[in-house]
Design an enzyme around this catalytic site. Structure first.
Site, PDB file in Angstrom:
ATOM      1  CD  GLN A   1       5.612  37.689  48.661  1.00  0.00           C
ATOM      2  OE1 GLN A   1       6.119  36.572  48.698  1.00  0.00           O
ATOM      3  NE2 GLN A   1       6.187  38.763  49.170  1.00  0.00           N
ATOM      4  N   GLY A   2       0.567  38.407  48.808  1.00  0.00           N
ATOM      5  CA  GLY A   2      -0.133  39.658  49.038  1.00  0.00           C
ATOM      6  C   GLY A   2      -0.050  40.028  50.500  1.00  0.00           C
ATOM      7  CE1 TYR A   3       4.107  41.540  52.759  1.00  0.00           C
ATOM      8  CE2 TYR A   3       3.778  41.720  50.404  1.00  0.00           C
ATOM      9  CZ  TYR A   3       4.569  41.367  51.467  1.00  0.00           C
ATOM     10  OH  TYR A   3       5.798  40.822  51.246  1.00  0.00           O
ATOM     11  CB  ILE A   4      -3.799  41.017  55.396  1.00  0.00           C
ATOM     12  CG1 ILE A   4      -4.179  39.805  54.533  1.00  0.00           C
ATOM     13  CG2 ILE A   4      -4.986  41.495  56.229  1.00  0.00           C
ATOM     14  CD1 ILE A   4      -4.542  38.573  55.324  1.00  0.00           C
TER      15      ILE A   4
ATOM     16  CG  ASN B   1       8.680  41.284  48.486  1.00  0.00           C
ATOM     17  OD1 ASN B   1       8.781  41.413  47.280  1.00  0.00           O
ATOM     18  ND2 ASN B   1       9.423  40.442  49.169  1.00  0.00           N
TER      19      ASN B   1
END
Length: 154
Positions: A27-30, A142
């Protein structure tokens, strides 16, 4: 409105490992300013999740399935590095489902357990392998681990 009520804990030993099989999460965060916008791949499914600010143990949460190819492209081109890589284990104990995240990559060595509740005042029995509660500590979010990976902590 969708609401997530969650408590988070450190894990103090490996006795939980025989209780479940894990699934790989990437997962990643914009964005993590105010509302958090997350892209996640679990198995062959992509997800877009938007979460509001945490107040006590609660926050608004909206999650939508998206095509795997779209999720992969967003992780590759839009998300802040490093990505969050972890194996999640879901453990059913009584009426609760504990989710244990064993982090990899830049956050290797960190193991957290979370449990979602129906009410902030809900009483829970802690399994023997649960350690210190870190629900109110943002450094275990996270979205924080993306900017300050566990490998950089002292």
């Amino acid at each position: 409105m969708a609401k997530e009520i969650e408590r988070k804990f450190l894990v103090k030993d490996d006795s939980w490992r025989q209780l479940a099989k894990g699934s790989l999460y990437r997962q990643g965060y914009i964005s993590s300013q105010g509302a958090t916008v997350r892209i996640r791949i679990v198995g062959n499914q992509g997800y877009l999740t938007i979460k509001g600010m945490t107040i006590n143990y609660s926050r608004s949460e909206f999650e939508y399935p998206i095509p795997l190819a779209d999720a992969q492209e967003m992780l590759d081109t839009l998300c802040v590095r490093p990505l969050i890589e972890k194996t999640r284990y879901k453990i059913n104990l009584g009426s609760l489902v504990w989710e244990v995240d064993d982090f990899a990559g830049a956050n290797q060595g960190l193991i957290l357990a979370e449990v979602e509740l129906t009410d902030e005042a809900q009483q829970i029995e802690l399994p023997d392998w649960i350690g210190e509660e870190v629900s109110g500590d943002p450094k275990y979010y996270n979205s924080y681990l993306v900017k300050h990976p566990f490998c950089e902590w002292e």
